[in-house]
Scaffold this motif. Structure first.
Motif, short mmCIF file in Angstrom:
data_model
loop_
_atom_site.label_atom_id
_atom_site.label_comp_id
_atom_site.label_asym_id
_atom_site.label_seq_id
_atom_site.Cartn_x
_atom_site.Cartn_y
_atom_site.Cartn_z
N PHE A 208 0.83 -1.20 0.00
CA PHE A 208 0.00 0.00 0.00
C PHE A 208 0.87 1.26 0.00
O PHE A 208 0.55 2.24 -0.69
CB PHE A 208 -0.92 0.00 1.22
CG PHE A 208 -1.84 1.19 1.29
CD1 PHE A 208 -2.89 1.31 0.41
CD2 PHE A 208 -1.64 2.18 2.24
CE1 PHE A 208 -3.74 2.42 0.46
CE2 PHE A 208 -2.48 3.28 2.30
CZ PHE A 208 -3.53 3.40 1.41
N VAL A 209 1.97 1.23 0.75
CA VAL A 209 2.90 2.36 0.75
C VAL A 209 3.48 2.57 -0.66
O VAL A 209 3.57 3.71 -1.14
CB VAL A 209 4.03 2.14 1.77
CG1 VAL A 209 5.11 3.22 1.64
CG2 VAL A 209 3.47 2.13 3.19
N CYS A 210 3.85 1.46 -1.32
CA CYS A 210 4.35 1.55 -2.69
C CYS A 210 3.29 2.09 -3.64
O CYS A 210 3.58 2.86 -4.56
CB CYS A 210 4.83 0.19 -3.16
SG CYS A 210 6.28 -0.44 -2.31
N PHE A 211 2.03 1.67 -3.39
CA PHE A 211 0.94 2.16 -4.23
C PHE A 211 0.74 3.66 -4.05
O PHE A 211 0.45 4.37 -5.03
CB PHE A 211 -0.34 1.40 -3.88
CG PHE A 211 -1.52 1.80 -4.72
CD1 PHE A 211 -1.57 1.47 -6.07
CD2 PHE A 211 -2.58 2.50 -4.17
CE1 PHE A 211 -2.66 1.83 -6.85
CE2 PHE A 211 -3.67 2.86 -4.95
CZ PHE A 211 -3.71 2.53 -6.28
N LEU A 212 0.91 4.16 -2.83
CA LEU A 212 0.82 5.60 -2.59
C LEU A 212 1.93 6.33 -3.35
O LEU A 212 1.70 7.42 -3.91
CB LEU A 212 0.92 5.89 -1.09
CG LEU A 212 -0.26 5.45 -0.23
CD1 LEU A 212 0.00 5.80 1.24
CD2 LEU A 212 -1.56 6.09 -0.69
N PHE A 213 3.11 5.73 -3.38
CA PHE A 213 4.21 6.31 -4.16
C PHE A 213 3.84 6.36 -5.63
O PHE A 213 4.09 7.36 -6.32
CB PHE A 213 5.48 5.47 -3.95
CG PHE A 213 6.60 5.84 -4.88
CD1 PHE A 213 7.38 6.96 -4.63
CD2 PHE A 213 6.89 5.06 -5.99
CE1 PHE A 213 8.43 7.31 -5.48
CE2 PHE A 213 7.92 5.39 -6.85
CZ PHE A 213 8.70 6.52 -6.59
N LEU A 214 3.22 5.29 -6.14
CA LEU A 214 2.80 5.24 -7.53
C LEU A 214 1.76 6.32 -7.82
O LEU A 214 1.83 7.02 -8.84
CB LEU A 214 2.26 3.85 -7.85
CG LEU A 214 1.87 3.55 -9.30
CD1 LEU A 214 2.17 2.09 -9.61
CD2 LEU A 214 0.39 3.83 -9.54
N ILE A 215 0.78 6.45 -6.93
CA ILE A 215 -0.27 7.46 -7.10
C ILE A 215 0.34 8.86 -7.10
O ILE A 215 -0.03 9.72 -7.93
CB ILE A 215 -1.34 7.33 -6.00
CG1 ILE A 215 -2.11 6.02 -6.16
CG2 ILE A 215 -2.30 8.52 -6.04
CD1 ILE A 215 -2.87 5.90 -7.46
N ALA A 216 1.27 9.11 -6.18
CA ALA A 216 1.94 10.41 -6.13
C ALA A 216 2.67 10.70 -7.44
O ALA A 216 2.64 11.83 -7.95
CB ALA A 216 2.91 10.45 -4.95
N SER A 217 3.31 9.66 -8.00
CA SER A 217 4.02 9.84 -9.28
C SER A 217 3.05 10.27 -10.37
O SER A 217 3.33 11.19 -11.15
CB SER A 217 4.71 8.53 -9.68
OG SER A 217 5.67 8.14 -8.73
N TYR A 218 1.88 9.64 -10.40
CA TYR A 218 0.92 9.96 -11.46
C TYR A 218 0.22 11.29 -11.22
O TYR A 218 -0.22 11.93 -12.18
CB TYR A 218 -0.09 8.82 -11.62
CG TYR A 218 0.41 7.79 -12.61
CD1 TYR A 218 0.27 8.00 -13.98
CD2 TYR A 218 1.06 6.65 -12.18
CE1 TYR A 218 0.75 7.09 -14.88
CE2 TYR A 218 1.55 5.73 -13.08
CZ TYR A 218 1.39 5.95 -14.44
OH TYR A 218 1.88 5.06 -15.35
N VAL A 219 0.13 11.72 -10.00
CA VAL A 219 -0.39 13.07 -9.74
C VAL A 219 0.54 14.10 -10.36
O VAL A 219 0.10 15.04 -11.05
CB VAL A 219 -0.55 13.31 -8.23
CG1 VAL A 219 -0.81 14.79 -7.95
CG2 VAL A 219 -1.69 12.47 -7.66
N PHE A 220 1.84 13.92 -10.14
CA PHE A 220 2.82 14.84 -10.74
C PHE A 220 2.82 14.71 -12.26
O PHE A 220 2.94 15.72 -12.98
CB PHE A 220 4.22 14.54 -10.20
CG PHE A 220 4.45 15.01 -8.79
CD1 PHE A 220 4.49 16.38 -8.49
CD2 PHE A 220 4.62 14.11 -7.76
CE1 PHE A 220 4.70 16.82 -7.20
CE2 PHE A 220 4.83 14.54 -6.46
CZ PHE A 220 4.86 15.90 -6.18
#
Length: 310
Positions: A208-220
């Motif tokens: 889930f932490v990795c998924f949050l990192f992925l989501i943050a990447s796609y927000v940027f």
């Protein structure tokens, strides 16, 4: 009582589709065609990204590894299931079951890690294009891929150790078409699954932490794309991101639903459907998702077809 009830296991019975005659008659041709599709599609991507000089960027290097993982991933479960059905022999040895769980979790963990790496690659390419060649150089990409494979190996080793460190009290019937952790853990003696459940909780927390990192990447990424002045430029950039995001969502949420929201204590069409959704479909759909919206891939395929025609 726990010690007296536990017995030494030599084999399990994989009884996923045997209770439903309709499913039993349909799933063998479906699995066979899906398996061939996955093999052909992923082998084609490996060949194209290896031979075509225009497909040598980091994105295609990661895609080649993803295709290799998908071939191995679907080969762990589907051929054994087809053979069992055709021979009417549904047994799998204890070692075979443990190996299947290890390889399945190993490859699933590697694929998830690689999908995270691919999201970072898109983030650097779109948000920091001037530093892309320096950041995503050949050595860095190789290290990322090796780390993905190594993390998957560790992930698989932890879970197979946690699953098979418990005593089993039977009956030794796995209500799945392959050995997976939820189904096998239901065969453990009562109260003995705590260690593996702890591993599962820890794994999902990390995922889930990795998924949050992925989501943050796609927000940027999406913020940067929306600042592109031309509509054609925005569409071209989006077309490189949407396939990857689609694959991540399909892979992650289907696996999560199967492990957390279904009951593996008895045969269930829902359990089987969710298992097929995350174990069989992603490897066969990934080539389709990545190639249909990719002009470079289609151009490389066109070259091969024209050469073969001549």
């Amino acid at each position: 009582m726990k010690l007296t009830n536990a017995t030494i296991i030599t084999e399990f019975l994989l009884m996923g589709f045997t209770d439903d005659q309709v499913l039993q008659g349909l799933y063998v041709p479906f699995f066979f065609l899906t398996y061939l599709t996955a093999l052909m599609g992923n082998l084609l991507i490996i060949i194209l990204t290896t031979t075509d000089q225009h497909l040598q960027s980091p994105m295609y290097f990661f895609l080649k590894n993803l295709s290799l993982i998908d071939i191995c991933y679907i080969s762990v479960t589907v051929p054994k299931s087809i053979i069992n059905s055709l021979t009417k022999s549904y047994s799998i040895s204890f070692l075979g079951c443990a190996s299947q769980i290890f390889l399945f979790i190993f490859l699933a963990g590697t694929e998830y890690a690689l999908l995270i790496v691919m999201s970072y690659d898109r983030y650097v390419a779109i948000c920091h294009p001037l530093y892309y060649e320096i950041t995503m150089n050949r050595g860095t990409c190789l290290q990322m891929v090796i780390t993905s494979w190594a993390s998957g190996c560790v992930y698989g080793s932890i879970h197979v150790a946690g699953t098979f460190s418990v005593p089993f009290c039977g009956p030794y019937i796995v209500h799945q078409f392959f050995c997976d952790i939820p189904s096998v853990l239901t065969l453990a003696c009562s109260g003995e699954q705590i260690l593996e459940y702890a591993f599962v909780i820890a794994s999902y927390t990390f995922a889930f932490v990795c998924f949050l990192f992925l989501i943050a990447s796609y927000v940027f990424i999406f913020s940067a794309v929306l600042r592109i002045p031309s509509a054609q430029g925005r569409f071209k950039t989006f077309s490189t991101c949407i396939p990857h995001l689609t694959v991540v969502i399909l892979f992650l949420f289907s696996g999560t639903a199967n492990y957390l929201w279904t009951n593996s204590k008895s045969a269930s069409s829902l359990n089987l459907f969710m298992s097929v959704l995350y174990s069989v479909l992603p490897p066969s759909l990934n080539p389709l998702i990545y190639s249909l919206r990719n002009k470079d891939m289609k151009a490389a395929l066109g070259k091969i077809l024209r050469v073969n025609c001549y």
